[in-house]
Design a protein around this motif. Structure first.
Motif, mmCIF file in Angstrom:
data_model
loop_
_atom_site.group_PDB
_atom_site.id
_atom_site.type_symbol
_atom_site.label_atom_id
_atom_site.label_comp_id
_atom_site.label_asym_id
_atom_site.label_seq_id
_atom_site.Cartn_x
_atom_site.Cartn_y
_atom_site.Cartn_z
ATOM 1 N N ASP A 61 0.853 -1.187 0.000
ATOM 2 C CA ASP A 61 0.000 0.000 0.000
ATOM 3 C C ASP A 61 0.887 1.234 0.000
ATOM 4 O OD1 ASP A 61 -2.334 1.406 -0.127
ATOM 5 O OD2 ASP A 61 -2.985 0.987 1.919
ATOM 6 N N ALA A 62 0.261 2.383 -0.258
ATOM 7 C CA ALA A 62 0.969 3.660 -0.240
ATOM 8 C C ALA A 62 0.184 4.654 0.596
ATOM 9 C CB ALA A 62 1.147 4.190 -1.659
ATOM 10 N N ALA A 63 0.901 5.461 1.349
ATOM 11 C CA ALA A 63 0.306 6.562 2.111
ATOM 12 C C ALA A 63 0.688 7.856 1.398
ATOM 13 C CB ALA A 63 0.823 6.560 3.551
ATOM 14 N N ILE A 64 -0.314 8.619 0.973
ATOM 15 C CA ILE A 64 -0.087 9.821 0.185
ATOM 16 C C ILE A 64 -0.101 11.044 1.091
ATOM 17 C CG2 ILE A 64 -0.787 11.102 -1.861
ATOM 18 C CD1 ILE A 64 -0.168 8.088 -2.304
ATOM 19 N N ARG A 65 0.918 11.880 0.965
ATOM 20 C CA ARG A 65 0.991 13.123 1.723
ATOM 21 C C ARG A 65 1.113 14.306 0.756
ATOM 22 N NH1 ARG A 65 -0.919 9.886 4.484
ATOM 23 N NH2 ARG A 65 -0.253 9.187 6.553
ATOM 24 N N ALA A 66 1.204 15.511 1.272
ATOM 25 C CA ALA A 66 1.127 16.701 0.425
ATOM 26 C C ALA A 66 2.230 16.765 -0.624
ATOM 27 C CB ALA A 66 1.163 17.953 1.297
ATOM 28 N N GLU A 67 3.452 16.426 -0.245
ATOM 29 C CA GLU A 67 4.582 16.597 -1.161
ATOM 30 C C GLU A 67 5.353 15.310 -1.418
ATOM 31 O OE1 GLU A 67 6.982 19.745 0.339
ATOM 32 O OE2 GLU A 67 5.452 21.296 0.025
ATOM 33 N N GLU A 68 4.952 14.221 -0.799
ATOM 34 C CA GLU A 68 5.642 12.957 -0.969
ATOM 35 C C GLU A 68 4.695 11.826 -0.583
ATOM 36 O OE1 GLU A 68 9.002 13.664 1.489
ATOM 37 O OE2 GLU A 68 7.821 13.841 3.327
ATOM 38 N N SER A 69 5.193 10.630 -0.596
ATOM 39 C CA SER A 69 4.366 9.479 -0.219
ATOM 40 C C SER A 69 5.266 8.379 0.325
ATOM 41 C CB SER A 69 3.551 8.972 -1.413
ATOM 42 O OG SER A 69 4.403 8.678 -2.505
ATOM 43 N N VAL A 70 4.641 7.340 0.852
ATOM 44 C CA VAL A 70 5.380 6.212 1.422
ATOM 45 C C VAL A 70 4.840 4.919 0.837
ATOM 46 C CG1 VAL A 70 5.969 4.955 3.537
ATOM 47 C CG2 VAL A 70 5.785 7.454 3.574
ATOM 48 N N SER A 91 9.303 10.131 -3.641
ATOM 49 C CA SER A 91 9.340 11.580 -3.875
ATOM 50 C C SER A 91 8.054 12.113 -4.489
ATOM 51 C CB SER A 91 10.526 11.933 -4.784
ATOM 52 O OG SER A 91 10.423 11.263 -6.033
ATOM 53 N N SER A 92 7.244 11.242 -5.076
ATOM 54 C CA SER A 92 6.032 11.689 -5.754
ATOM 55 C C SER A 92 4.805 11.582 -4.855
ATOM 56 C CB SER A 92 5.790 10.858 -7.022
ATOM 57 O OG SER A 92 4.542 11.189 -7.607
ATOM 58 N N PRO A 93 3.982 12.650 -4.800
ATOM 59 C CA PRO A 93 2.715 12.565 -4.072
ATOM 60 C C PRO A 93 1.563 12.092 -4.951
ATOM 61 C CG PRO A 93 3.085 14.823 -4.742
ATOM 62 C CD PRO A 93 4.268 14.025 -5.263
ATOM 63 N N ASP A 94 1.851 11.743 -6.205
ATOM 64 C CA ASP A 94 0.797 11.294 -7.108
ATOM 65 C C ASP A 94 0.308 9.909 -6.692
ATOM 66 O OD1 ASP A 94 -0.688 11.387 -9.788
ATOM 67 O OD2 ASP A 94 0.446 9.517 -9.935
ATOM 68 N N PRO A 95 -0.988 9.749 -6.443
ATOM 69 C CA PRO A 95 -1.502 8.461 -5.934
ATOM 70 C C PRO A 95 -1.238 7.279 -6.863
ATOM 71 C CG PRO A 95 -3.127 10.187 -5.619
ATOM 72 C CD PRO A 95 -2.052 10.772 -6.474
ATOM 73 N N ILE A 96 -1.414 7.456 -8.167
ATOM 74 C CA ILE A 96 -1.205 6.355 -9.104
ATOM 75 C C ILE A 96 0.257 5.917 -9.094
ATOM 76 C CG2 ILE A 96 -1.221 5.686 -11.534
ATOM 77 C CD1 ILE A 96 -3.973 5.786 -10.309
ATOM 78 N N THR A 97 1.157 6.901 -9.155
ATOM 79 C CA THR A 97 2.586 6.582 -9.128
ATOM 80 C C THR A 97 2.959 5.876 -7.834
ATOM 81 O OG1 THR A 97 3.076 8.527 -10.489
ATOM 82 C CG2 THR A 97 4.914 7.551 -9.286
ATOM 83 N N GLU A 99 1.058 4.156 -5.687
ATOM 84 C CA GLU A 99 0.502 2.801 -5.582
ATOM 85 C C GLU A 99 1.246 1.828 -6.494
ATOM 86 O OE1 GLU A 99 -1.629 1.659 -3.506
ATOM 87 O OE2 GLU A 99 -2.815 3.341 -2.766
ATOM 88 N N ALA A 100 1.614 2.283 -7.679
ATOM 89 C CA ALA A 100 2.379 1.426 -8.594
ATOM 90 C C ALA A 100 3.754 1.113 -8.010
ATOM 91 C CB ALA A 100 2.518 2.095 -9.961
ATOM 92 N N LEU A 101 4.397 2.115 -7.428
ATOM 93 C CA LEU A 101 5.716 1.889 -6.821
ATOM 94 C C LEU A 101 5.616 0.966 -5.608
ATOM 95 C CD1 LEU A 101 7.239 5.480 -7.112
ATOM 96 C CD2 LEU A 101 8.038 3.404 -8.290
ATOM 97 N N ALA A 102 4.501 0.990 -4.901
ATOM 98 C CA ALA A 102 4.303 0.051 -3.793
ATOM 99 C C ALA A 102 4.216 -1.379 -4.319
ATOM 100 C CB ALA A 102 3.038 0.418 -3.006
ATOM 101 N N MET A 103 3.537 -1.574 -5.443
ATOM 102 C CA MET A 103 3.479 -2.899 -6.061
ATOM 103 C C MET A 103 4.876 -3.353 -6.477
ATOM 104 S SD MET A 103 0.007 -2.219 -8.283
ATOM 105 C CE MET A 103 0.240 -3.626 -9.373
ATOM 106 N N LEU A 104 5.651 -2.436 -7.065
ATOM 107 C CA LEU A 104 7.031 -2.754 -7.446
ATOM 108 C C LEU A 104 7.856 -3.117 -6.211
ATOM 109 C CD1 LEU A 104 9.369 -2.831 -9.507
ATOM 110 C CD2 LEU A 104 9.632 -0.359 -9.151
ATOM 111 N N LEU A 105 7.650 -2.395 -5.120
ATOM 112 C CA LEU A 105 8.366 -2.685 -3.875
ATOM 113 C C LEU A 105 8.095 -4.105 -3.415
ATOM 114 C CD1 LEU A 105 10.060 -1.645 -1.448
ATOM 115 C CD2 LEU A 105 7.895 -0.930 -0.397
ATOM 116 N N GLY A 106 6.840 -4.540 -3.512
ATOM 117 C CA GLY A 106 6.515 -5.904 -3.122
ATOM 118 C C GLY A 106 7.296 -6.933 -3.929
#
Length: 204
Positions: A61-70, A91-97, A99-106
């Protein structure tokens, strides 16, 4: 079947010797076995389900914040034992990016541990539809999907599938907790609050 063919194509493109047809068929059968085991579960309240042996399930999963995400990933075996926890600051706060990077992390976690049979669960339905060919791939996810497909040769079989938020609390909580605590790394479960490491309630 299509995914198995795609993985074999990628392996050949990357210089690996072609697999025997029996090996490919066994891979497809294992995938069907996984799907069958999940479809045969009794109806009831939404809850996280154990993967069948020998599969490893990785919730992301990803947690979206104003200027970045986790991004966050938690891997468990067929007994529900936590095998790995990984968080990363994006570095990206874009939700699609994100969430996709979270899948890649997995997938990166799975490759790091050399797990051959892996199921990755995400609660981002739009992305999962795109990944499985049900809709157009968002431009933000194009380069991430390419990296994910390149990783497929690292596994015997991979299933990337949707799970409801109610079944993904651990990964959701982990991403939010990591941001609050600025804890971005491969983590030992003992380093994470017990309130985070559960499947029943939102931590935040």
């Amino acid at each position: 079947m299509v995914e198995a063919i795609w993985m074999e194509r990628n392996a050949i493109v990357h210089g690996e010797a072609p697999k025997q047809i029996n090996t490919i068929l066994r891979s497809v059968c294992n995938s069907f076995a996984f799907y069958s085991s999940t479809q045969s579960l009794p109806a009831g309240p939404a809850r996280w389900e154990l993967p069948p042996t020998p599969w490893i399930k990785i919730n992301v999963d990803a947690a979206i914040r104003a200027e970045e995400s986790v991004g966050a990933a938690v891997a468990r075996d067929h007994q529900g034992v936590v095998l790995a926890i990984k968080t990363t600051l994006l570095s990206s706060p874009d939700p699609i990016t994100a969430e996709a990077l979270a899948m890649l992390l997995g997938l990166e976690v799975a490759r790091a541990y050399s797990w051959p049979y892996v199921v990755v669960e995400s609660d981002c339905l739009n992305l999962l539809n795109s990944w499985n060919g049900g809709s157009e791939v968002p431009w933000q996810a194009t380069h991430v999907f390419k990296q994910m497909r390149d990783l497929m040769i690292s596994f015997s079989q991979v299933v990337i599938t949707f799970v409801s938020r109610e079944c993904n609390y651990f990964a959701h909580n982990l991403a939010s907790w990591a941001y609050v605590c600025s804890s971005f790394d491969t983590l030992n479960p003992s380093e994470v609050s017990a309130a985070v490491c559960q499947d029943h309630f939102w931590w935040d």
